[in-house]
Each structure stands twice: as structure tokens, then as C-alpha cells.
Design a protein around this motif. Structure first.
Motif, PDB file in Angstrom:
ATOM      1  N   GLY A   1      -3.402  -3.195 -16.982  1.00 55.90           N
ATOM      2  CA  GLY A   1      -2.834  -1.990 -16.396  1.00 55.90           C
ATOM      3  C   GLY A   1      -2.781  -2.051 -14.887  1.00 55.90           C
ATOM      4  O   GLY A   1      -3.472  -2.829 -14.232  1.00 55.90           O
ATOM      5  N   GLY A   2      -1.952  -1.238 -14.326  1.00 51.33           N
ATOM      6  CA  GLY A   2      -1.791  -1.221 -12.882  1.00 51.33           C
ATOM      7  C   GLY A   2      -0.671  -2.156 -12.435  1.00 51.33           C
ATOM      8  O   GLY A   2       0.145  -2.629 -13.238  1.00 51.33           O
ATOM      9  N   TYR A   3      -0.673  -2.432 -11.158  1.00 46.71           N
ATOM     10  CA  TYR A   3       0.425  -3.212 -10.557  1.00 46.71           C
ATOM     11  C   TYR A   3      -0.182  -4.203  -9.572  1.00 46.71           C
ATOM     12  O   TYR A   3      -1.214  -3.946  -8.951  1.00 46.71           O
ATOM     13  CB  TYR A   3       1.401  -2.273  -9.837  1.00 46.71           C
ATOM     14  N   ARG A   4       0.493  -5.354  -9.423  1.00 49.99           N
ATOM     15  CA  ARG A   4      -0.023  -6.391  -8.534  1.00 49.99           C
ATOM     16  C   ARG A   4       1.122  -6.985  -7.714  1.00 49.99           C
ATOM     17  O   ARG A   4       2.205  -7.259  -8.236  1.00 49.99           O
ATOM     18  CB  ARG A   4      -0.705  -7.489  -9.334  1.00 49.99           C
ATOM     19  N   VAL A   5       0.839  -7.181  -6.443  1.00 47.19           N
ATOM     20  CA  VAL A   5       1.756  -7.882  -5.545  1.00 47.19           C
ATOM     21  C   VAL A   5       1.033  -9.110  -5.024  1.00 47.19           C
ATOM     22  O   VAL A   5      -0.070  -9.005  -4.483  1.00 47.19           O
ATOM     23  CB  VAL A   5       2.199  -6.986  -4.361  1.00 47.19           C
TER      24      VAL A   5
ATOM     25  N   HIS B   1       3.976   5.568  -5.652  1.00 46.43           N
ATOM     26  CA  HIS B   1       4.377   5.370  -7.046  1.00 46.43           C
ATOM     27  C   HIS B   1       3.215   5.189  -8.023  1.00 46.43           C
ATOM     28  O   HIS B   1       3.461   5.003  -9.218  1.00 46.43           O
ATOM     29  CB  HIS B   1       5.293   4.140  -7.144  1.00 46.43           C
ATOM     30  N   SER B   2       1.981   5.184  -7.553  1.00 46.28           N
ATOM     31  CA  SER B   2       0.857   4.939  -8.458  1.00 46.28           C
ATOM     32  C   SER B   2      -0.035   6.166  -8.540  1.00 46.28           C
ATOM     33  O   SER B   2      -0.244   6.884  -7.551  1.00 46.28           O
ATOM     34  CB  SER B   2       0.044   3.733  -7.977  1.00 46.28           C
TER      35      SER B   2
ATOM     36  N   GLY C   1      -3.174   1.741 -11.324  1.00 49.81           N
ATOM     37  CA  GLY C   1      -2.182   2.570 -11.982  1.00 49.81           C
ATOM     38  C   GLY C   1      -2.774   3.870 -12.490  1.00 49.81           C
ATOM     39  O   GLY C   1      -3.890   4.257 -12.123  1.00 49.81           O
ATOM     40  N   PRO C   2      -2.123   4.553 -13.395  1.00 51.72           N
ATOM     41  CA  PRO C   2      -0.788   4.239 -13.926  1.00 51.72           C
ATOM     42  C   PRO C   2       0.328   4.651 -12.974  1.00 51.72           C
ATOM     43  O   PRO C   2       0.093   5.364 -11.998  1.00 51.72           O
ATOM     44  CB  PRO C   2      -0.737   5.077 -15.212  1.00 51.72           C
ATOM     45  N   ALA C   3       1.553   4.200 -13.268  1.00 50.62           N
ATOM     46  CA  ALA C   3       2.694   4.546 -12.431  1.00 50.62           C
ATOM     47  C   ALA C   3       3.044   6.010 -12.611  1.00 50.62           C
ATOM     48  O   ALA C   3       2.848   6.589 -13.684  1.00 50.62           O
ATOM     49  CB  ALA C   3       3.892   3.672 -12.790  1.00 50.62           C
ATOM     50  N   THR C   4       3.535   6.619 -11.542  1.00 48.52           N
ATOM     51  CA  THR C   4       4.009   8.004 -11.596  1.00 48.52           C
ATOM     52  C   THR C   4       5.504   8.018 -11.371  1.00 48.52           C
ATOM     53  O   THR C   4       6.111   7.024 -10.963  1.00 48.52           O
ATOM     54  CB  THR C   4       3.332   8.854 -10.505  1.00 48.52           C
ATOM     55  N   ARG C   5       6.112   9.155 -11.578  1.00 52.47           N
ATOM     56  CA  ARG C   5       7.552   9.282 -11.363  1.00 52.47           C
ATOM     57  C   ARG C   5       7.858   9.874  -9.999  1.00 52.47           C
ATOM     58  O   ARG C   5       8.983  10.236  -9.706  1.00 52.47           O
ATOM     59  CB  ARG C   5       8.159  10.177 -12.447  1.00 52.47           C
TER      60      ARG C   5
ATOM     61  N   LEU D   1       0.822  -1.207   0.000  1.00 47.72           N
ATOM     62  CA  LEU D   1       0.000   0.000   0.000  1.00 47.72           C
ATOM     63  C   LEU D   1       0.861   1.264   0.000  1.00 47.72           C
ATOM     64  O   LEU D   1       0.501   2.275  -0.615  1.00 47.72           O
ATOM     65  CB  LEU D   1      -0.935  -0.001   1.211  1.00 47.72           C
ATOM     66  N   THR D   2       1.981   1.217   0.685  1.00 48.59           N
ATOM     67  CA  THR D   2       2.891   2.359   0.682  1.00 48.59           C
ATOM     68  C   THR D   2       3.389   2.636  -0.730  1.00 48.59           C
ATOM     69  O   THR D   2       3.478   3.795  -1.170  1.00 48.59           O
ATOM     70  CB  THR D   2       4.085   2.098   1.615  1.00 48.59           C
ATOM     71  N   ASN D   3       3.699   1.570  -1.475  1.00 51.53           N
ATOM     72  CA  ASN D   3       4.161   1.740  -2.849  1.00 51.53           C
ATOM     73  C   ASN D   3       3.062   2.309  -3.746  1.00 51.53           C
ATOM     74  O   ASN D   3       3.343   3.072  -4.677  1.00 51.53           O
ATOM     75  CB  ASN D   3       4.663   0.400  -3.403  1.00 51.53           C
ATOM     76  N   VAL D   4       1.807   1.927  -3.467  1.00 53.54           N
ATOM     77  CA  VAL D   4       0.700   2.504  -4.237  1.00 53.54           C
ATOM     78  C   VAL D   4       0.618   4.001  -3.987  1.00 53.54           C
ATOM     79  O   VAL D   4       0.462   4.803  -4.921  1.00 53.54           O
ATOM     80  CB  VAL D   4      -0.627   1.808  -3.878  1.00 53.54           C
TER      81      VAL D   4
END
Length: 429
Positions: free
Chosen positions: A399-403, A338-339, A363-367, A332-335
Motif C-alpha cells: 500500500g501507499g506510493y513510492r517515487v 493526493h495521499s 497512502g491511501p490515495a485521496t481524490r 512530498l507535494t504529491n503526498v
């Protein structure tokens, strides 16, 4: 007697350098030896007394066929003992020198007796120091030289009118030689065993230290990364709304205070284990029972989290609850950091013998980078691997990210300490 062999002279054999250190519990091994820069004068003095007294006693029973001890014989005995003072620094030289001294003593016709103890001490020093061939050679010289003296050269050596030594006595001499070599080899093997045990204990201690350092690093990373991410987001909100919406800015500051207080508490708990090793923590380690609190913290950072539980929660084994909590927290911290998505979904699937976690964001990912060091995914994998589980992370279809994480369980099914509270709708497996 003091064990021979210096650090430089030892360690030429297969076992490597052998250093004298106390054994387990601070007890000093009987095979340990003094430092090579010190002379073993105490043991040498004790052996000198034994050799001198024993030689004079032996002389009384051999006056009829051996030369009585005189000044020259006494000097030979003392010379052998003086050489033993150097057995730690020069074990090979001392082994051959004491053997030569004993042969001269026997060739001069002086009585048999404790003179062989001098040879035994010198050869023992060489074997224990790792110079086995030199020690065997020195003992072999004494044995072969005695054969020549006792069965051939006796005609030309004092005392006059002497006769050959019975072969039965030669068997006794041979047994004495074998006993010296056997005792020396036993001492050498024992020292090598102590060296291996010390090396194994040192390696095990290093592994424990490294594991504890890694555990503390993971805990601090997870605690600080999550809390600081929340603080960072709320600080940005507060600054943006400070003039236009003071009430919302006040809410952001309240969230910052709560997050920082919680982070300080968890950091104190981690650091407390360093100040008092072995002491039980004063507060329990976080588990899945704190998942609603974690969801609330994410919400305060602007992230809406949906939690779904599949299957009947089971009792988690030691450390499993903490690992599951930290994996979800880090994901969740990474979301947050970075998302670009403001929603996430946490799915807990309870199956036979394992707990499967899945954290998705769209997502999408951010910088954006809140100062992370890139260790979050590594820490998640290490936590799972320590329990025999796995962690996979990457882009998801659409799209997005999964752990995804799998953590083994232990214990019978049923809600227990560390199990997720059953406050969310159930889905069919």
C-alpha cells in the motif's frame, strides 16, 4: 557580380530553396544574391563597361582577320548585357538568350573578346539558381556552335577569305567552357552549404529556446505547486480553527505568509533570468542543503517526514543538487495533495557515482485535487533524464506510493556544496 536566382526559381534541386541571408556575425555571404524583384543593374553596368572597352581593345589586334565593330556589333553586345538584367527572374531564358547572342556575334565575324563574359554571367546565374542542365546546355550550344562556325561555316560567313581557326584555339575555348562550369558549380555548392548551415543554426536555436522554455516551466511548476499546496492546506486549517482555536489559526496564517514569501522569491529568481539573459542568478539555486527547510515546510502542511541517509554524501555535479531537491519537493507535494497518509519517508542512498532517492508514503490515495495539471511526474523524469538519470513512480507493495530516482554524480567523495547535511541517523547499505 550579383548572384542570380530567385526564391521561386531556386530550390528545384535537391538542396531545396536557398534564400539569401547574412552569414555568421552579420557578415553577408559572397554567394548571397539580391532580391529577385530588384534588377541587378549595378553589376550589369560594370560588366557592360568591361565588355565594351575590352571588345574595342581586342578589335585592334584582330583587324586583319575579323570584322571591325560597327553599329550592329555594338547592338549585339548591348543586347547581351540588357538580357543580363533579367537573370534573377528568368535565369534559364537568359542563359540560352545570351548564348544565342554570342553565337550571332561570332557568326557575324566580329572580334573575339569579352563577349564570352556575357555568356559566363548568364550560365553562372542559371547554375546558381539550380538550373544546372539548362546552363550546361547553353554553354554546350556556344561551344558546339563555335566549332561549326570556326571549322565549317566560316566559308559562308564574314569576313570574306577567312580560314579555319587553329585547333589550339579550340583547346583554349574548351578550357574556358570548363572554367565557367567549374566556377558555377563551386558557387552553387557554396550556396547550398550556407543554406544547410543556416538551417542547422535555426534548428539549434529552436532547440535551445524550447529547452529554456521547458526549464522555466519546470521551475515554476515545482515552486508554485509545492508552495500553493502548503498554502492550501494551511488555509483550510486556519478557516477550520478560526473561531475555536485562534492561536492555531494564527500559526497557519504565519505559515501561509512564509510559504508565499518564499514562493515569490523563487519566482522572481526564475523570471529574472528572462529579463537579463546570461546574467548569473543573484541567489544560488536550491540544493540538498535545503532539505531540512523542505521537511519543515511539509511539517507545516501536516506531513511528518523522516529522512534517512545511507552512505557517505558526495559532491554533486552541476544541476544535480537542484534536480534532487526538486524531485523530493515534488514527491512530498504529491503526498500532501493526493495521499491520505500524514507521514512520508525520504531515503538518500549515496553510492559510487550515483545518488538514489526514494520517497515513500503509506497512502491511501485521496481524490483531493489542489489544481495540479498532472505535470509533476513528467517534470521529475525530465530533470533526471537531463542528467542521465531515471525516475520511477507507482504503488508500492503493502500500500501507499513510492517515487524512486537515480541521479549520476561527479567529483570525489566527501561532503561538498549541495550535499545533504549529515544530521540523520545512518543505516547500513
Amino acid at each position: 557580380m550579383d548572384e542570380p536566382g530567385s526564391d521561386e526559381q531556386r530550390g528545384r534541386g535537391r538542396a531545396g530553396p536557398i534564400r539569401a541571408h547574412p552569414g555568421p556575425g552579420g557578415w553577408r555571404s559572397p554567394w548571397a544574391q539580391p532580391a529577385p524583384d530588384r534588377l541587378p543593374w549595378r553589376s550589369t553596368l560594370a560588366l557592360t563597361v568591361v565588355v565594351l572597352v575590352g571588345s574595342y581593345v581586342a578589335e585592334r589586334g584582330q583587324l586583319d582577320h575579323r570584322v571591325p565593330l560597327d553599329a550592329a556589333g555594338l547592338c549585339l553586345l548591348l543586347l547581351g548585357q540588357a538580357l543580363l538584367l533579367l537573370r534573377l527572374r528568368h535565369p534559364v531564358l537568359v542563359a540560352f538568350a545570351t548564348s544565342a547572342t554570342a553565337l550571332v556575334y561570332l557568326g557575324a565575324g566580329y572580334p573575339y573578346g569579352p563577349v564570352f563574359l556575357t555568356v559566363a554571367a548568364g550560365c553562372f546565374a542559371a547554375v546558381v539558381a539550380g538550373h544546372r542542365r539548362a546552363a550546361w546546355g547553353a554553354v554546350g550550344i556556344v561551344w558546339a556552335g563555335h566549332l561549326l562556325i570556326a571549322h565549317w561555316l566560316y566559308r559562308f560567313l564574314p569576313p570574306g577569305g577567312d580560314h579555319a581557326v587553329p585547333w589550339g584555339q579550340e583547346l583554349a575555348i574548351t578550357a574556358w567552357v570548363i572554367a565557367i562550369l567549374a566556377a558555377s558549380e563551386f558557387a552553387r555548392l557554396r550556396r547550398e552549404q550556407w543554406a544547410r548551415e543556416r538551417a542547422e543554426r535555426a534548428a539549434a536555436e529552436k532547440r535551445r529556446t524550447d529547452a529554456e522554455r521547458l526549464r522555466i516551466a519546470r521551475e515554476l511548476h515545482d515552486v508554485l505547486a509545492h508552495s500553493i499546496s502548503v498554502i492550501n492546506v494551511q488555509a483550510g486549517v486556519g478557516l477550520a480553527l478560526l473561531d475555536s482555536d485562534p492561536e492555531q489559526a494564527r500559526t497557519a496564517l504565519t505559515t501561509i505568509r512564509a510559504a508565499s514569501k518564499e514562493a515569490l522569491g523563487e519566482v522572481r529568481q526564475v523570471l529574472g533570468t528572462l529579463r537579463a539573459p546570461g546574467e548569473a542568478p543573484r541567489t544560488p539555486a536550491p540544493g540538498l542543503e535545503r532539505l531540512p527547510e523542505l521537511v519543515g515546510q511539509a511539517a507545516s502542511a501536516g506531513l511528518t517526514v523522516d529522512t534517512v541517509t545511507v552512505g557517505a554524501p558526495a559532491r554533486l555535479g552541476p544541476g544535480a543538487g537542484l534536480a534532487a531537491f526538486r524531485i523530493i519537493q515534488e514527491a512530498l507535494t504529491n503526498v500532501v495533495r493526493h495521499s491520505g497518509s500524514r507521514t512520508a519517508r525520504v531515503t538518500l542512498t549515496w553510492a559510487r557515482g550515483r545518488l538514489a532517492l526514494r520517497i515513500d508514503d503509506e497512502g491511501p490515495a485521496t481524490r483531493a485535487d489542489a489544481g495540479g495539471g498532472g505535470n509533476g511526474l513528467v517534470g521529475m523524469r525530465e530533470r533526471a533524464a537531463a542528467l542521465g538519470g531515471t525516475v520511477d513512480a507507482g504503488p508500492r507493495p503493502g500500500g501507499g506510493y513510492r517515487v524512486e530516482a537515480v541521479i549520476p554524480l561527479s567529483g570525489a567523495p566527501g561532503t561538498g556544496r549541495g550535499a545533504a547535511p549529515d544530521t540523520t541517523p545512518k543505516e547500513s547499505p
